[in-house]
Design a protein around this motif. Sequence first.
Motif, mmCIF file in Angstrom:
data_model
loop_
_atom_site.group_PDB
_atom_site.id
_atom_site.type_symbol
_atom_site.label_atom_id
_atom_site.label_comp_id
_atom_site.label_asym_id
_atom_site.label_seq_id
_atom_site.Cartn_x
_atom_site.Cartn_y
_atom_site.Cartn_z
ATOM 1 N N THR A 35 0.780 -1.103 -0.098
ATOM 2 C CA THR A 35 -0.354 0.421 -0.078
ATOM 3 C C THR A 35 0.811 0.915 0.436
ATOM 4 O O THR A 35 0.555 2.563 -1.185
ATOM 5 N N LEU A 36 1.967 1.283 0.752
ATOM 6 C CA LEU A 36 3.194 2.069 1.083
ATOM 7 C C LEU A 36 3.781 2.546 -0.530
ATOM 8 O O LEU A 36 3.762 4.127 -0.671
ATOM 9 N N LYS A 37 3.942 1.463 -0.628
ATOM 10 C CA LYS A 37 4.535 1.589 -2.291
ATOM 11 C C LYS A 37 3.576 2.248 -2.776
ATOM 12 O O LYS A 37 4.034 2.964 -3.894
ATOM 13 N N LYS A 38 2.614 1.732 -3.051
ATOM 14 C CA LYS A 38 1.460 2.599 -3.598
ATOM 15 C C LYS A 38 1.451 4.065 -3.573
ATOM 16 O O LYS A 38 1.459 4.260 -4.767
ATOM 17 N N GLN A 39 1.210 4.427 -3.080
ATOM 18 C CA GLN A 39 1.081 5.616 -2.486
ATOM 19 C C GLN A 39 2.367 6.127 -2.378
ATOM 20 O O GLN A 39 2.442 6.956 -3.242
ATOM 21 N N TYR A 40 3.889 6.320 -2.895
ATOM 22 C CA TYR A 40 4.919 6.600 -3.030
ATOM 23 C C TYR A 40 5.033 7.188 -4.387
ATOM 24 O O TYR A 40 5.344 7.754 -5.256
ATOM 25 N N GLU A 41 4.248 6.026 -5.949
ATOM 26 C CA GLU A 41 3.871 6.112 -6.813
ATOM 27 C C GLU A 41 3.507 7.466 -7.097
ATOM 28 O O GLU A 41 3.330 7.294 -7.695
ATOM 29 N N ASP A 42 2.164 7.301 -6.375
ATOM 30 C CA ASP A 42 1.138 8.371 -6.922
ATOM 31 C C ASP A 42 1.211 9.206 -6.349
ATOM 32 O O ASP A 42 1.049 10.492 -7.405
ATOM 33 N N HIS A 43 1.624 9.681 -5.360
ATOM 34 C CA HIS A 43 2.295 11.215 -4.109
ATOM 35 C C HIS A 43 3.986 11.273 -4.354
ATOM 36 O O HIS A 43 4.552 12.432 -3.780
ATOM 37 N N ASN A 44 4.902 10.485 -4.425
ATOM 38 C CA ASN A 44 6.786 10.510 -4.153
ATOM 39 C C ASN A 44 6.683 11.268 -3.435
ATOM 40 O O ASN A 44 7.752 12.750 -2.705
ATOM 41 N N ALA A 45 5.882 10.967 -1.804
ATOM 42 C CA ALA A 45 5.634 11.765 -0.727
ATOM 43 C C ALA A 45 7.161 11.273 -0.369
ATOM 44 O O ALA A 45 6.899 9.775 0.147
ATOM 45 N N PRO A 46 8.102 12.329 0.246
ATOM 46 C CA PRO A 46 9.474 11.519 1.159
ATOM 47 C C PRO A 46 9.256 11.199 2.781
ATOM 48 O O PRO A 46 9.936 9.712 3.308
ATOM 49 N N HIS A 47 8.010 11.147 3.210
ATOM 50 C CA HIS A 47 7.556 10.709 4.846
ATOM 51 C C HIS A 47 7.203 9.226 4.402
ATOM 52 O O HIS A 47 7.550 8.749 5.063
#
Length: 141
Positions: A35-47
């Motif tokens: 889930t976090l990997k998908k969120q990172y791919e979508d938003h590139n949020a550093p946290h």
Amino acid sequence: MSFSVSTPIILFPAISLILLAYTEKFVQLGRLLRTLKKQYEDHNAPHIIEQIQNLRTRIYLIRNMQASGTCAFFLCIATIFLMFQGQEEIAWYTFWFSMIFLMLALYLSFREINLSSNALRLAISDVKDEITGENAGGTKS
């Protein structure tokens, strides 16, 4: 202290429950990581990168917890076989090695719980910062 076949058998339920709990944790963290990997791919949020790194470390610990627990279980079974073969002294040492592996699994579990607590603290601090910023400004931006 007497040492009999019932001594290692006592550990069977405990080790089985520990392995079940570790496996469930592993599955949950795997889901969260995806889930976090998908969120990172979508938003590139550093946290999110920090959270993913924390999860990778926790998954590594859980894998080692499972390996240690499995070794403890295997050595308990080996202890019983050795006792049936009349190898009491070797069985005694084998049992102690199983206990060491079980203690290692529990130690790694303690480290994983600390990492989990730190991750939750970070997640809550993000929300706390938003609430504090909201109260300071008077309105939500």
